[in-house]
Design an enzyme around this catalytic site. Structure first.
Site, mmCIF file in Angstrom:
data_model
loop_
_atom_site.group_PDB
_atom_site.id
_atom_site.type_symbol
_atom_site.label_atom_id
_atom_site.label_comp_id
_atom_site.label_asym_id
_atom_site.label_seq_id
_atom_site.Cartn_x
_atom_site.Cartn_y
_atom_site.Cartn_z
ATOM 1 N NE ARG A 102 40.189 35.148 41.663
ATOM 2 C CZ ARG A 102 39.229 34.232 41.805
ATOM 3 N NH1 ARG A 102 39.505 33.091 42.436
ATOM 4 N NH2 ARG A 102 38.022 34.446 41.317
ATOM 5 C CE LYS A 154 38.987 38.155 43.583
ATOM 6 N NZ LYS A 154 38.424 39.181 42.679
ATOM 7 N NE ARG A 174 41.997 34.772 37.395
ATOM 8 C CZ ARG A 174 41.192 33.829 37.875
ATOM 9 N NH1 ARG A 174 41.657 32.615 38.058
ATOM 10 N NH2 ARG A 174 39.925 34.099 38.169
ATOM 11 C CG HIS A 230 35.137 34.284 37.119
ATOM 12 N ND1 HIS A 230 35.329 34.389 35.746
ATOM 13 C CD2 HIS A 230 36.240 34.831 37.690
ATOM 14 C CE1 HIS A 230 36.492 34.969 35.510
ATOM 15 N NE2 HIS A 230 37.059 35.252 36.667
#
Length: 300
Positions: free
Chosen positions: A143, A167, A238, A261
């Site tokens: 990212r 994240k 990406r 993810h």
């Protein structure tokens, strides 16, 4: 903002490890709701229902995001004893469709990298940095926020892996190919040593390169490569990483891990970007596509 919403944001940061950008998005959505109906901890149910009118002109995805922020806040408020009722049921629940990611062709990728390699041949630091950036975006699928914030000690030494903080503060190991390792080594060799900074890709002030600046670098490179800048961004690179890996036969679960993810459903969107490949797969692998089976079925 009210003390209740500030407490909710503090909880997201402390207990859930929400990223800065995530917290900023929640803050904007909750502040906008409070501007319309007042303190969310005591706002009456009818006032909450009125937010549907306030959001009438917004895109479904935006409404869904705002409603989600409020639902989470109301759940927190009930747990803290600030509210006895849960007005979440009166919030709109628009159906949203996740847009398919933009996909770059192999030819476009080759053209982009050819230009970056040509410019990096000068060994000018900015050009070498540019090459290292796109090698990691397309070669490792990082990212933009993960890439710009890489610390200097993330450069692989004993093993070809980066330890990336994604994240929610989650860390993962990301493999780095030989091309990217070479580009990183070139960048470290010419990277200015002053001012001191712990970041691999630092800014002039000593902090890290911003996502906006990375965006600008990629767009400018695309323009110099005679590619449409509107079709290329860090996130598109990406997406290209993910799509081209799937084309090459990568397993979806492996891809989920590489991309960081949390939910496999997020990764599954990449199964929709190559319909021609899926048709070819059915035609070549399905039992009825085999001549021997078709012949047997006819004779039977």
């Amino acid at each position: 903002m009210s003390a209740a919403t500030e407490a909710f944001l503090a909880m997201l940061a402390a207990e859930r490890g929400a990223a800065i950008n995530t917290l900023a998005a929640y803050r904007r959505d909750l502040a906008g709701a409070e501007e319309a109906i007042g303190d969310l901890a005591i706002a009456p149910r009818d006032a909450v229902a009125g937010l549907s009118r306030e959001w009438a002109t917004l895109a479904p995805a935006t409404v869904a995001r705002k409603a989600s922020a409020l639902r989470q806040f109301f759940g927190f408020a009930i747990g803290e004893g600030w509210r006895r009722d849960d007005p979440s049921g009166v919030l709109p629940s628009p159906r949203t469709r996740r847009p398919l990611p933009k996909v770059l062709s192999h030819d476009a990728i080759a053209t982009l990298f050819a230009r970056a390699e040509l410019e990096a041949a000068s060994d000018e630091p900015r050009a070498v940095r540019q090459l290292a950036l796109i090698e990691l975006l397309y070669g490792s699928g990082l990212r933009a926020s993960e890439l710009v914030a890489l610390p200097l000690h993330a450069v692989p030494r004993d093993a070809p892996f980066l330890t990336v903080t994604g994240k929610g503060g989650q860390t993962r190991l990301v493999p780095v190919g030989d091309r990217a390792l070479e580009a990183l080594a070139r960048w470290v060799a010419v990277r200015p040593s002053l001012p001191a900074s712990r970041y691999l890709f630092r800014s002039r002030g000593g902090t890290h390169l911003t996502r906006i600046r990375l965006f600008q670098i990629i767009k400018a490179l695309a323009a110099r490569a005679d590619l449409d800048p509107s079709a290329i961004s860090p996130h598109v690179l990406r997406h290209a990483f993910a799509t081209h890996l799937l084309e090459g036969g990568a397993d979806l679960r492996v891809l989920q891990t590489l991309l960081g993810h949390a939910d496999i459903a997020t990764t599954q969107i990449y199964t929709h970007v190559e319909p021609a490949r899926l048709v070819a797969l059915v035609n070549s692998r399905h039992p009825l596509a085999q001549p021997s089976l078709a012949t047997r079925a006819t004779s039977d």
